[in-house]
Design a protein around this motif. Structure first.
Motif, PDB file in Angstrom:
ATOM      1  N   ASN A   1       6.989   3.179   9.476  1.00  0.00           N
ATOM      2  CA  ASN A   1       6.029   2.101   9.230  1.00  0.00           C
ATOM      3  C   ASN A   1       6.179   0.980  10.245  1.00  0.00           C
ATOM      4  O   ASN A   1       5.197   0.300  10.579  1.00  0.00           O
TER       5      ASN A   1
ATOM      6  N   GLN B   1       3.513   6.030   3.703  1.00  0.00           N
ATOM      7  CA  GLN B   1       2.253   5.339   3.453  1.00  0.00           C
ATOM      8  C   GLN B   1       2.149   4.894   1.993  1.00  0.00           C
ATOM      9  O   GLN B   1       1.743   3.764   1.708  1.00  0.00           O
TER      10      GLN B   1
ATOM     11  N   ALA C   1       1.667   1.097   0.844  1.00  0.00           N
ATOM     12  CA  ALA C   1       0.376   0.819   0.203  1.00  0.00           C
ATOM     13  C   ALA C   1       0.579   0.164  -1.160  1.00  0.00           C
ATOM     14  O   ALA C   1      -0.149  -0.761  -1.532  1.00  0.00           O
TER      15      ALA C   1
ATOM     16  N   TRP D   1      -2.337   3.438   4.361  1.00  0.00           N
ATOM     17  CA  TRP D   1      -1.491   2.314   3.939  1.00  0.00           C
ATOM     18  C   TRP D   1      -2.232   1.369   3.006  1.00  0.00           C
ATOM     19  O   TRP D   1      -1.850   0.215   2.857  1.00  0.00           O
TER      20      TRP D   1
END
Length: 383
Positions: free
Chosen positions: A125, A203, A207, A179
């Motif tokens: 990320n 993700q 998220a 995301w």
């Protein structure tokens, strides 16, 4: 293999392989060891035979290995594709291998659905946060009235929301939520409840943090396992991972999940031809098992399942989006350089640049397609 020292292009013998490459480049505007930003500077004598043997796989891998350099790979790719060299991009062996694989097995089956998540989206990320903008959209922005990447991504999210005709309280499904960019935007600005699904662990975790406090549920789940009914469905940048063997199943799933008066927006990269193929380098290093749909594939799979209301193409906007990502990537690379190696840096630079060149050459498209289930409604698509 290690990178070659960048002391200047090597004076290479006039081998048969080099002569063949020079002939292929004739008329494209790209020259060997020239002074233009889009010219190739070759540092390894094995470059020519490697490219001739392995096509785009050899070209991309040799760049990752430091065998050649180019200041503007995006423009080099644009010129080569405009010249028609895309037809030579994949070797016969590569084409045959992919056809055999795709013909014998389902490369995008349930069991294989999470491969691309682990290989690409779970890479880190921290890398994607620096390459993308604050929305964390990893798909084409809409630059019609935008002056920056962030404005273009917000405009893209809002365009999809307006096409879906969202109203407060609606239940919305986001297939391939990434995301959480669309889920956050739709819930925050349109008052809807969103269920987002992704096949990436990284993700899903980010998220959930981004959408905390909003009526958003993020699931680590394959689209084929979904149940329920949704007023609206959206899928942004996920259909490229579905695969031709699963197009009918995908649209069956959407049809089953969509309310009778519902709307569905499909946002996907598209191919100009209906040949079932994948670029060998992209297939190996970026999106394993990915394949781009053609108009025919989408039309055939959705026919008799859903009513196509609108089809918009803003493919050239992806060129600007990719170049903005490249600028972000280069600018912020020093912040994460200690966590990734030089090969990864060159891999991402090549990926973003070549794809930008492909959209600039109109070799690739970007479509937003709107579907409904009702035949007694009038639909006017916003732009």
């Amino acid at each position: 293999m290690t990178s070659q020292p960048k002391l200047g292009p090597v004076e290479l013998p006039d081998t048969r392989a080099r002569h063949t490459v020079e002939q292929l480049l004739q008329g494209s505007g790209v020259t060997l060891n020239g002074n233009a930003p889009h010219d190739l500077r070759v540092y390894h004598p094995g470059f020519f035979s490697r490219v001739l043997r392995h096509g785009t796989l050899g070209l991309g891998e040799s760049y990752m290995d430091g065998w050649w350099e180019c200041d503007r790979i995006d423009e080099m790719a644009h010129l080569l594709l405009r010249q028609g060299l895309g037809a030579h991009a994949k070797t016969r062996a590569d084409r045959l291998k992919y056809r055999l694989q795709a013909g014998v097995m389902n490369l995008q089956s349930r069991a294989r659905a999470y491969i691309v998540g682990k290989a690409h989206y779970d890479l880190g990320n921290d890398l994607f946060e620096r390459m993308l903008d604050d929305t964390m959209c990893y798909s084409c922005g809409y630059w019609k009235d935008a002056d920056s990447l962030h404005q273009a991504q917000v405009a893209k999210l809002d365009l999809a929301c307006r096409k879906l005709q969202l109203e407060p309280g609606m239940r919305v499904l986001d297939i391939g939520c990434g995301w959480g960019s669309f889920a956050e935007h739709a819930a925050r600005h349109y008052g809807v409840e969103v269920t987002g699904i992704t096949i990436s662990q990284e993700q899903s975790e980010l998220a959930r943090r981004r959408c905390a406090g909003l009526p958003v549920e993020i699931l680590l789940e394959d689209y084929r396992d979904l149940e329920g009914t949704f007023d609206r469905i959206v899928s942004i940048g996920m259909f490229e991972h579905v695969g031709h063997r699963n197009y009918a199943t995908y649209f069956d799933t959407v049809q089953q999940l969509l309310a009778d008066d519902g709307l569905f927006v499909l946002h996907t990269i598209g191919s100009n031809t209906s040949e079932i193929s994948a670029d060998p380098w992209i297939h190996r290093y970026i999106f394993p098992n990915g394949v781009l749909p053609a108009i025919k594939h989408i039309a055939d799979a959705s026919e008799r399942r859903l009513l196509m209301e609108d089809w918009q193409n803003f493919g050239p906007d992806y060129d600007k989006t990719l170049m903005a990502w490249l600028t972000n990537f280069d600018t912020h690379w020093p912040e994460i350089a200690d966590r990734y190696n030089e090969r990864t840096r060159r891999m991402f630079r090549y990926y973003l640049s070549v794809c930008a060149g492909a959209f600039r050459a109109r070799d690739l498209q970007l479509w937003q397609v709107v579907y409904s289930r009702q035949r007694d409604r009038r639909y006017d698509a916003p732009r």
